[in-house]
Design a protein around this motif. Structure first.
Motif, short mmCIF file in Angstrom:
data_model
loop_
_atom_site.label_atom_id
_atom_site.label_comp_id
_atom_site.label_asym_id
_atom_site.label_seq_id
_atom_site.Cartn_x
_atom_site.Cartn_y
_atom_site.Cartn_z
N LYS A 286 19.54 16.10 10.08
CA LYS A 286 18.81 17.45 9.79
C LYS A 286 19.43 18.87 9.86
O LYS A 286 19.15 19.59 11.16
N GLY A 287 20.42 19.11 9.14
CA GLY A 287 20.88 20.57 9.15
C GLY A 287 22.22 20.69 9.76
O GLY A 287 22.89 21.66 9.81
N TYR A 288 22.65 19.61 10.53
CA TYR A 288 23.98 19.66 11.27
C TYR A 288 24.82 18.38 10.43
O TYR A 288 24.37 17.30 10.19
#
Length: 134
Positions: free
Chosen positions: A115-117
């Motif tokens: 999730k976004g990393y």
């Protein structure tokens, strides 16, 4: 696959797993193989009599967690991105060490994205039951 030395030289590779052969993670709770880039990871054991592992934790994360590193780290944004650690999961404010004796199986590989990393750092996964027993 064949046994041998892993690239960092601190553990011996017992077996290499991949998405077609995801090994023991199909019987552990959760889909832990997805925490590794491409679902590929190694089963390893310490090369010497023991190995020191490191973990950052805080908030919802405890000292007896399952994800560790081979080197001490600081709880900064760089580590959060490398380890793909979401802030609600772990505040990264405390550090703990774990001595793992030779013969204990660990699972190592590159961190998968979350999730976004992007992940991409190196992680060592040890099931919580094993962490509590060493």
């Amino acid at each position: 696959m064949a046994s041998g030395d892993h690239h960092h030289g601190k553990t011996n590779v017992v077996y290499q797993f991949n998405p077609a052969d995801y090994g023991p993670f199909n019987v552990l709770d959760g889909d832990h193989f997805n925490n590794f880039t491409g679902g590929s990871y190694y089963m390893t054991t310490p090369k010497e009599d023991n190995i020191m592992l490191y973990r950052l934790y805080g908030g919802n994360a405890t000292a007896e967690g399952q994800h560790w590193t081979l080197e001490p780290r600081k709880g900064n944004d760089g580590y959060r991105h490398d380890a793909a650690v979401l802030k609600p999961w772990n505040t990264l404010e405390h550090a703990v060490e774990l001595i793992v004796p030779r013969g204990v199986h660990m699972y190592e590989g590159f961190v998968g994205r979350q999730k976004g990393y992007l992940g991409g750092g190196w992680q060592v996964f040890i099931p919580r039951e094993v962490v509590k027993s060493v």
